[in-house]
Design an enzyme around this catalytic site. Structure first.
Site, mmCIF file in Angstrom:
data_model
loop_
_atom_site.group_PDB
_atom_site.id
_atom_site.type_symbol
_atom_site.label_atom_id
_atom_site.label_comp_id
_atom_site.label_asym_id
_atom_site.label_seq_id
_atom_site.Cartn_x
_atom_site.Cartn_y
_atom_site.Cartn_z
ATOM 1 N N ALA A 156 2.956 -0.671 4.956
ATOM 2 C CA ALA A 156 2.506 -0.719 6.357
ATOM 3 C C ALA A 156 2.080 -2.123 6.786
ATOM 4 O O ALA A 156 2.099 -2.436 7.986
ATOM 5 C CB ALA A 156 1.363 0.272 6.566
ATOM 6 N N PRO A 188 0.791 -1.227 0.000
ATOM 7 C CA PRO A 188 0.000 0.000 0.000
ATOM 8 C C PRO A 188 0.825 1.280 0.000
ATOM 9 O O PRO A 188 1.838 1.383 0.699
ATOM 10 C CB PRO A 188 -0.820 -0.101 1.299
ATOM 11 C CG PRO A 188 -0.211 -1.202 2.085
ATOM 12 C CD PRO A 188 0.472 -2.108 1.121
ATOM 13 N N ASN A 189 0.345 2.200 -0.799
ATOM 14 C CA ASN A 189 0.875 3.575 -0.885
ATOM 15 C C ASN A 189 2.216 3.688 -1.591
ATOM 16 O O ASN A 189 2.714 4.797 -1.798
ATOM 17 C CB ASN A 189 0.961 4.222 0.516
ATOM 18 C CG ASN A 189 -0.418 4.364 1.129
ATOM 19 O OD1 ASN A 189 -1.317 4.901 0.479
ATOM 20 N ND2 ASN A 189 -0.613 3.851 2.315
ATOM 21 N N ARG A 229 4.543 11.097 -1.413
ATOM 22 C CA ARG A 229 4.746 10.825 0.013
ATOM 23 C C ARG A 229 5.887 11.720 0.513
ATOM 24 O O ARG A 229 6.646 12.274 -0.290
ATOM 25 C CB ARG A 229 5.069 9.343 0.212
ATOM 26 C CG ARG A 229 3.909 8.443 -0.234
ATOM 27 C CD ARG A 229 4.153 6.998 0.104
ATOM 28 N NE ARG A 229 3.960 6.740 1.527
ATOM 29 C CZ ARG A 229 4.066 5.518 2.074
ATOM 30 N NH1 ARG A 229 4.364 4.463 1.314
ATOM 31 N NH2 ARG A 229 3.866 5.342 3.360
ATOM 32 N N ARG A 245 12.474 5.155 12.868
ATOM 33 C CA ARG A 245 11.267 5.982 12.727
ATOM 34 C C ARG A 245 10.354 5.789 13.942
ATOM 35 O O ARG A 245 10.828 5.582 15.039
ATOM 36 C CB ARG A 245 10.578 5.622 11.397
ATOM 37 C CG ARG A 245 11.463 5.925 10.180
ATOM 38 C CD ARG A 245 10.753 5.628 8.887
ATOM 39 N NE ARG A 245 9.553 6.446 8.736
ATOM 40 C CZ ARG A 245 8.607 6.217 7.807
ATOM 41 N NH1 ARG A 245 8.740 5.205 6.963
ATOM 42 N NH2 ARG A 245 7.547 6.992 7.737
ATOM 43 N N ASN A 266 8.144 -5.324 -0.703
ATOM 44 C CA ASN A 266 8.016 -4.228 0.250
ATOM 45 C C ASN A 266 6.545 -4.204 0.642
ATOM 46 O O ASN A 266 5.693 -3.693 -0.104
ATOM 47 C CB ASN A 266 8.421 -2.889 -0.383
ATOM 48 C CG ASN A 266 8.336 -1.746 0.610
ATOM 49 O OD1 ASN A 266 7.734 -1.876 1.673
ATOM 50 N ND2 ASN A 266 8.917 -0.618 0.252
ATOM 51 N N GLU A 325 12.865 -8.865 1.903
ATOM 52 C CA GLU A 325 11.988 -7.742 2.277
ATOM 53 C C GLU A 325 12.789 -6.451 2.135
ATOM 54 O O GLU A 325 13.927 -6.370 2.607
ATOM 55 C CB GLU A 325 11.530 -7.931 3.727
ATOM 56 C CG GLU A 325 10.644 -6.806 4.228
ATOM 57 C CD GLU A 325 10.065 -7.121 5.612
ATOM 58 O OE1 GLU A 325 9.531 -8.239 5.805
ATOM 59 O OE2 GLU A 325 10.156 -6.269 6.499
ATOM 60 N N TYR A 371 10.997 9.249 1.813
ATOM 61 C CA TYR A 371 10.923 8.292 0.703
ATOM 62 C C TYR A 371 11.616 8.762 -0.576
ATOM 63 O O TYR A 371 11.655 8.027 -1.555
ATOM 64 C CB TYR A 371 9.454 7.966 0.400
ATOM 65 C CG TYR A 371 8.757 7.298 1.567
ATOM 66 C CD1 TYR A 371 9.111 6.007 1.967
ATOM 67 C CD2 TYR A 371 7.762 7.949 2.280
ATOM 68 C CE1 TYR A 371 8.490 5.395 3.045
ATOM 69 C CE2 TYR A 371 7.135 7.343 3.368
ATOM 70 C CZ TYR A 371 7.500 6.061 3.740
ATOM 71 O OH TYR A 371 6.893 5.449 4.811
ATOM 72 N N HIS A 403 12.689 -2.106 2.440
ATOM 73 C CA HIS A 403 12.049 -0.849 2.828
ATOM 74 C C HIS A 403 12.898 0.307 2.351
ATOM 75 O O HIS A 403 14.124 0.290 2.528
ATOM 76 C CB HIS A 403 11.870 -0.772 4.353
ATOM 77 C CG HIS A 403 11.020 -1.876 4.876
ATOM 78 N ND1 HIS A 403 9.649 -1.874 4.702
ATOM 79 C CD2 HIS A 403 11.333 -3.034 5.488
ATOM 80 C CE1 HIS A 403 9.157 -2.987 5.211
ATOM 81 N NE2 HIS A 403 10.154 -3.713 5.688
#
Ligand code: DQA
Length: 143
Positions: A74, A9-10, A17, A104, A71, A95, A22, A97
């Site tokens: 969330a 998502p996103n 963003r 964060r 990725n 994975e 990002y 990111h």
């Protein structure tokens, strides 16, 4: 070698963003960067992006690829369902990111999906996807 890159998502909203987290490159820029790299390295890479947990699960379940870069966005932090699907799929999995999830908010520190992947690359921006592909290529070549 056939590798699938899944973005959750996103991630289709990259560019819109927060750029300090990002970067300013868009999702299309990301795809182009990966494709350019893959071409040079003799890899065939396909892409799947969805904002829907179920669609991501369905796509992982199909697994008609030799390797997976994911990725989960969330979903990383709470999707036991995606975690359980990753567990079923027996291909090299990384994975990725863009941001460093350990630097964060506290809720991002926990990844429920990473233990089902060979490893995690976090905080290296779009370059992380290239590193992930490189790892998978190496792994497939040496197995
Ligand atoms: C992300 C980190 C997640 O915490 C966040 O929800 C995302 C993107 C990253 O690539 O840095 O959507 O996976």
């Amino acid at each position: 070698m056939l590798i699938l890159v899944i973005n959750g998502p996103n991630l289709n909203m990259l560019g819109k963003r927060p750029t300090d987290i990002y970067g300013s490159e868009t999702y299309d820029d990301l795809i182009k960067k990966i494709k350019d790299y893959a071409e040079k390295d003799g890899l065939t890479v396909d892409f799947f992006q969805s904002n829907s947990e179920g669609k991501i699960i369905d796509r992982i379940q199909k697994m008609d690829y030799e390797g997976l870069v994911i990725n989960p966005g969330a979903f990383t932090h709470y999707s036991y369902a995606i975690r359980d699907t990753l567990e079923i799929v027996n291909v090299p999995k990384v994975e990725v990111h863009l941001s460093n999830i350990l630097a964060r908010e506290a809720f991002r520190e926990k990844s429920v999906t990473s233990a089902e992947c060979d490893g995690v690359i976090s905080g290296l921006g779009q370059y992380g996807y290239i590193l992930a592909l490189n790892y998978i290529k190496n792994k497939l070549e040496n197995n």
